[in-house]
Design a protein around this motif. Structure first.
Motif: not given
Length: 967
Positions: A736, A83, A817, A59, A819, A838, A836, A108
Motif C-alpha cells: 500500500t 472496498q 482507494d 476507513t 476518500e 475504489t 468514497t 476486495r
C-alpha cells in the motif's frame, strides 16, 4: 474503563467529527481547557498512540450511518462500501443448505474467508460450523459505536485470515439510561418486509459501568415472481442461425418477447407432470390426464429450436399464458431472499479495581432461523410392462412399440411437496479480561474468551430413494398387488417385506402409509467451539532524538474444534440427492507477535515526522505447521497538510476446519456436457481443444466416444465434497502507498488516496465440476484434478467427481482507494459531504492449476472498475437530511467473450439513491422516515444481470420508518 483509557473515546470522537486521519487529537474538559489526548489505539496496530496517525489505510464508519440508511444489519452497510462486496447474504443463499441466511462481508472481492472480522479487536466465533467467516447477523446494531476497515499488514498484527484486511467492529462500552428503537421497512412491491426492535440500557458508576441490549429482527422472504422485472424476464436461447463455433454468429441470443422460458429434455430432464421418455415414440412425449390415462404431451406455445452442442437432446418450450406441460417458468419456486429471524442479547461491562487496573467482561447470545426452499425431488423411473397399475392404453402403447419397459420422468410437487432446508444457529460468546498500567510507560490487556456456534439443519420433503424404487415396482403376486422381489434375471419371485406399493403413473395423491414408507425428513446437528487466551503489553522502549520507540508484544493461544452428527438416513445416503457423514476435527495455534514503531526524524525540512513501523508474527498450527507474517512501513508527515504512508507486508490464510476435515458429502452439478464427448470436441472453439483431444484419448476414450447415459452426461453430475488434510497455508504479498492531504486554505476539507495491491499464491480453492474441465484442458493428465474424476471402467461415463480444496489457485487485486470529506456551516445548519471510491486496476485469477490458466476478471460483473459512494448530510436545529448515492461502473459478463458466444455481453452501469429524514419531536424522541432505492432502480435488463441480487437491488423502492426514545 480506566480513567486514562477513557480519553481514548474522546479522541476517537474528535477524530470522527473532523474525519481526520492524521494530526494531533485534542479534547476539551468541562471548563473549556484544551488538553492533549492520551494514547489511543487505531485498527491496524496494537500500539496505543498520541494521535490517529496510521501507517495503513483505515476507513471509519460511524454507527449512525446504519441509522441513516435504515439498516439493521452490518453487512447491508458494508456491502455498499466500495472496498467490499457481499460474501454471503439472504439474497445469495436461497439455494444453499448449510449457509442459508448467513451475512458475511468480502473485502476486495477475495472471499469472505480472507477477510478477518473482529469485535473490539478480538476474534469472533465463525458464523458457520467449520468455517472462518463471521456471520454479521450475530452483531447487535444497537451496540455499534463505529466500524473500522483496515488493509495492508493486518495479518502481522491480528493473525491469519486477514489477507484482504480487517473489519473491526467497535461496540459501545457503557451508557447512562435506556434507549428503545423500533423500525420497519416496507417495499413497494409485496414481500421482503423487515421489522426491528431493540432496547439498550446501562449505567456509568464510579466502579461499575456497563451496557446491555436486546435486538430482534425479522426479514421476510419474497419470491422472484413478486417483482415486475422478473415477471417480464430477459431470457435467451440457442440461436437457430448458428452453424458452428467459427461462423461469426452468436451461439445464444436474447429472446425476442418477454415470456417465461423453460425446458424439458428428450434426453432425460424432468418436468412438472409425469411423462414418457420419447426416444422410442418417434420424438413424441406422452403424459397422463387427471384420471391417469395416457395423452399426448402439450407443448404450449411450441418449441424453440435449440441446436446447442452438448444440449442436442434438449428442446426448449416457450412459456406465457399457454405453458402446456413440463414448463417451469422463470422464477418458479425461486426466492430472492431467505426468510431470516434473529434475536441477540449482549452486554459489556467494566469494573474498576483502582486507578490503574480494571476487569472487563462481555457476553453475546444470538439465535437465528433461516429456511431455504427448492423444487420437489425429481426422478427418472423405470416402469416395467408387468406393473400392476399400468392401464390398458399405456400397455398398448408399449406393446405397439415392442417395449418391455419405459422411462418415466417426474417431479411431483403435489405428492411430496417442495424440499426445504431449515437452519437454526445459536451463538454463545463470552470473555473475561483485565487491562491497566504496569507503570507510567507500559500497559497491558489480557483476556480469555469462549465461543460456540450450534447449527441444526432439518431437511423436509425428502424421499427415501430405494424405498420409492421398491414401491413403484408394483406387481400382482398371488392375487395381491405387492412390491416386486426379483431375481438376477428380473423375474418376480415374491414380495418385498415391509414395502408399500405405489402407483406413480398420473398420481395426484398419496396415502399416509405410502408417505410414511417413501417420504422422510433428515437432520444434521453440528457445533463449533473456539477458545482464545491472549495477552498484550505495550509501551515505550527508549527515547531517540525524534521521539520514543513504542512497542506492543502479544502472545495468543487459540483452539477450535468441530463436530457434526447427521441422521442415519443422511449418513447412509438413503435420501434423494443428499448425504453427509459425521465430522470431527480440531486445530490449535500458538502465536507470538511483536510490533515496533521507531521515530526516525522530527521537525526537519519537508519532514515533520518520519516513523518506521514494523511487525512480525509467528504462528504454529497443529495441522499445517509453522508460518509467519510480517510488515514494514513508513509513516511520513511532510507538513501539517500532507502525509505519506508506505507499507509492504506478507499475510497468510490458514485452512479452515471444514477445508481440512469435511467428510464425503453428496453434491450435484448440472448444466454442462462431458467435455470428452465427440460432438462437444468437434464444435469446440476452445484454445485448449488439442489438449482435450489428447487427454481424452490418453484416458481410454475411443475415437467418436459418446456417453451411454445421456441423463448423467448432460444433466446433474453427482459428486462428493470432502476435506483435504494436506493443505498448506495461503501466502499473500501486499503493498500500500498512500497520501493524506488536508489543505489549510479550505477548512474542513481532506483527501486520502491509497494505492493497494494483493498477490496470493497457493490459494485454497474448491473447483466443483470444473475439476472435469481442468483435468482434460491441462497439458497432460498429470495434474491436481484428474485424480478427482472417476469414470466407469467399461463405458467411460463419469460416475462422480470429487470436490476437495487444493492449493492450486492464484489471485491478484490492485487498485486505488479515494476518500474525501468536507464539513462546513451553511444556512444556519451544518453540511457534511463524504465521497468514497475504489478504482480497480487489476483483477486476475488462475483457478485452473495450469501455468497458462491466468484469467483477467477486471471489468467483469464481480469486479467493476469503479465503485463509489457519496453521502450528503445536512443538519438544521433538531432535523437531519441524508442523501446517499451508490454507483457501480458498467461491466461485461466475460472478458473472454467473442461474437460466437452471445449478443448480450455488455452490462450497463448502475446507480441508486437513498434518502433519510430524521427529527426530534421531543428531546427524548427521534423519528425517522426514509426511502431506499428512491428511483426504484431495477437491475440491468440483461440475461446475466436482471435477477442478480448479489450486485443489484432486487427489492425495489421501499419505505423505512423508525422511532427512538431515550430516558
Amino acid at each position: 474503563m480506566l480513567k486514562k483509557l477513557n480519553l481514548l473515546t474522546v479522541g476517537i470522537k474528535a477524530a470522527l467529527l473532523t474525519s481526520a486521519v492524521s494530526g494531533s487529537a485534542v479534547m476539551a474538559n468541562e471548563t473549556g481547557e484544551v488538553k492533549k489526548v492520551e494514547r489511543i489505539q487505531v485498527t491496524g496496530s496494537k500500539i496505543k498512540r498520541f494521535n490517529l496517525t496510521s501507517p495503513t489505510p483505515v476507513t471509519v464508519i460511524g454507527g449512525v450511518e446504519l441509522e441513516n440508511q435504515g439498516i439493521t444489519n452490518v453487512n447491508d452497510l458494508l456491502a455498499s462500501m466500495p472496498q467490499a462486496s457481499v460474501g454471503l447474504s439472504p439474497e445469495t443463499t436461497t439455494n444453499l443448505i448449510f449457509s442459508s441466511g448467513l451475512n458475511t462481508t468480502d473485502l476486495r472481492g477475495l472471499g469472505s474467508e480472507r477477510t478477518l472480522v473482529l469485535v473490539n479487536g478480538r476474534r469472533y466465533v465463525p458464523g458457520s460450523v467449520g468455517g472462518t467467516a463471521v456471520d454479521l447477523n450475530n452483531i447487535p446494531t444497537s451496540m455499534i459505536e463505529r466500524i473500522e476497515i483496515a488493509t495492508g499488514g493486518a495479518a502481522a498484527v491480528y493473525g491469519a485470515d486477514a489477507v484482504a484486511g480487517v473489519v473491526n467492529i467497535i461496540t459501545k462500552k457503557s451508557m447512562d439510561g435506556i434507549e428503545v428503537d423500533v423500525s420497519t421497512v416496507r417495499p413497494e412491491q409485496s414481500g421482503g418486509e423487515e421489522n426491528f426492535f431493540s432496547i439498550t440500557g446501562g449505567m456509568e458508576g464510579d466502579k461499575l459501568s456497563f451496557i446491555a441490549s436486546l435486538n430482534y429482527t425479522e426479514n421476510k422472504s419474497y419470491t422472484q415472481l413478486s417483482r415486475d422485472f422478473v415477471r417480464t424476464p430477459v431470457n435467451s436461447y440457442a440461436n437457430p442461425a448458428n452453424t458452428s463455433g467459427t461462423d461469426g454468429i452468436p451461439d445464444r441470443i436474447v429472446l425476442g418477447h418477454p415470456t417465461a422460458l423453460a425446458y424439458y429434455s428428450e434426453g432425460g430432464d424432468f418436468f412438472t407432470q409425469s411423462g414418457f421418455d420419447d426416444n422410442a415414440f418417434n420424438n413424441h412425449h406422452y403424459t397422463f390426464d387427471a384420471n391417469g390415462n395416457v395423452r399426448a404431451f402439450d407443448y404450449g406455445l411450441g418449441r424453440l429450436p435449440n441446436p446447442g452442442v452438448g444440449n442436442a437432446s434438449r428442446s426448449y418450450l416457450q412459456g406465457g399464458d399457454q405453458q402446456g406441460d413440463g414448463v417451469f417458468g422463470h422464477g418458479y419456486k425461486d426466492f430472492f431472499q431467505t426468510p431470516l429471524e434473529r434475536i441477540i442479547a449482549s452486554a459489556y461491562g467494566t469494573y474498576q479495581l483502582n486507578d490503574e487496573h480494571a476487569l472487563t467482561f462481555d457476553f453475546t447470545y444470538s439465535n437465528t432461523d433461516a429456511t431455504t426452499e427448492s423444487g420437489p425431488a425429481f426422478f427418472r423411473h423405470t416402469i416395467r410392462r408387468d406393473n400392476a397399475y399400468m392401464k390398458d392404453d399405456m400397455a398398448k402403447l408399449l406393446d405397439d412399440n415392442g417395449l418391455t419397459e419405459v422411462t418415466l420422468r417426474q417431479a411431483n410437487e403435489h405428492l411430496w411437496g417442495n424440499r426445504s432446508y431449515g437452519q437454526e444457529r445459536e451463538v454463545f460468546r463470552t470473555s473475561i479480561g483485565a487491562e491497566g498500567f504496569l507503570n507510567d510507560d507500559w500497559g497491558y490487556s489480557t483476556y480469555v474468551q469462549y465461543g460456540r456456534i450450534e447449527q441444526d439443519t432439518i431437511w423436509e420433503g425428502e424421499i427415501l430413494t430405494q424405498n420409492q424404487m421398491n414401491a413403484i415396482d408394483a406387481v400382482e403376486y398371488n392375487g395381491q398387488i405387492v412390491c416386486a422381489d426379483r431375481d438376477a434375471n428380473d423375474n418376480v419371485v415374491g414380495a418385498l417385506a415391509g414395502c408399500t406399493p405405489f402407483n406413480t403413473m398420473g398420481a395426484t395423491s398419496v396415502t399416509q402409509e405410502q408417505l410414511d414408507y417413501i417420504g422422510t425428513t433428515a437432520t444434521r446437528f453440528a457445533k463449533h467451539d473456539q477458545v482464545v487466551f491472549a495477552l498484550t503489553v505495550d509501551g515505550t522502549l527508549f527515547e531517540l532524538p525524534a521521539g520514543y520507540v513504542a512497542a506492543a508484544f502479544t502472545a495468543e493461544h487459540r483452539r477450535e474444534s468441530v463436530t457434526t452428527t447427521p441422521s442415519d438416513n443422511m449418513a447412509k445416503g438413503l435420501i434423494f440427492g443428499n448425504s453427509s457423514l459425521p465430522m470431527s476435527g480440531e486445530i490449535e495455534v500458538d502465536e507470538l507477535s511483536a510490533e515496533i514503531s521507531v521515530p526516525l526524524v522530527e521537525d526537519k525540512f519537508l519532514v515533520q515526522d518520519l516513523t518506521l513501523e514494523t511487525a512480525y508474527r509467528y504462528m504454529d498450527y497443529s495441522v499445517t505447521g509453522g508460518d509467519d507474517a510480517w510488515k514494514i512501513a513508513l509513516n511520513w508527515g511532510v507538513s501539517d497538510e500532507l502525509r505519506v504512508r508506505i507499507n509492504r507486508s506478507k499475510s497468510v490464510r490458514a485452512p479452515s476446519l471444514g477445508d481440512l476435515f469435511t467428510p464425503n458429502s453428496k453434491t450435484f452439478d448440472s448444466g454442462r456436457a462431458d467435455i470428452c464427448r465427440a460432438d462437444s470436441i468437434e464444435a469446440s472453439g476452445s484454445e485448449f481443444k488439442d489438449n482435450v483431444i489428447r487427454n481424452c484419448a490418453a484416458d481410454n476414450m475411443p475415437a467418436g466416444w459418446m456417453p451411454t447415459d445421456e441423463w448423467l452426461a448432460g444433466g446433474s453430475l453427482p459428486g462428493y465434497i470432502r476435506g483435504n488434510e494436506h493443505l498448506n497455508n495461503e501466502v499473500s504479498n501486499d503493498h500500500t502507498i498512500g497520501v493524506i492531504y488536508t489543505p489549510s486554505f479550505v477548512e474542513g476539507l481532506d483527501f486520502t488516496l491509497d494505492y493497494w495491491a494483493f498477490e496470493i499464491d497457493g490459494a485454497i480453492e474448491y473447483f466443483d465440476r470444473d475439476t472435469v474441465q481442468y483435468c482434460y484442458e491441462s497439458s497432460s493428465l498429470d495434474n491436481p484434478f484428474c485424480a478427482n474424476v472417476v469414470r466407469n471402467e467399461q463405458t467411460r461415463d463419469i460416475e462422480y467427481f470429487i470436490d476437495k480444496p487444493i492449493n492450486a489457485a492464484q489471485f491478484a487485486r490492485k487498485g486505488f482507494d479515494f476518500e474525501s470529506a468536507y464539513r462546513t456551516d451553511i444556512l444556519n445548519g451544518f453540511l457534511s459531504l463524504k465521497f468514497t471510491a475504489t478504482y480497480l486496476t487489476e483483477a486476475t485469477e488462475n483457478t485452473t492449476g495450469r501455468s497458462d490458466g491466468l484469467r483477467v476478471k477486471l471489468g467483469e460483473m464481480k469486479s467493476p472498475r469503479v465503485k463509489a459512494r457519496f453521502t450528503a448530510s445536512y443538519t438544521h436545529d433538531d432535523s437531519s437530511y441524508v442523501l446517499t448515492t451508490n454507483y457501480r461502473h458498467s461491466t461485461v459478463e466475460s472478458n473472454t467473450w467473442t461474437i460466437e458466444d452471445n449478443n448480450y455481453n455488455d452490462i450497463p452501469s448502475y446507480t441508486t439513491f437513498d434518502f433519510m429524514y430524521k427529527t426530534y419531536l421531543l428531546d427524548e424522541l427521534q423519528l425517522r422516515v426514509g426511502v431506499n432505492n428512491l428511483l426504484d432502480k431495477a437491475p440491468p435488463r440483461n440475461p446475466f444481470a436482471f435477477d442478480e441480487g448479489e450486485f443489484f437491488d432486487v427489492k425495489g423502492r421501499r419505505l423505512s420508518l423508525g422511532a427512538k426514545y431515550s430516558f
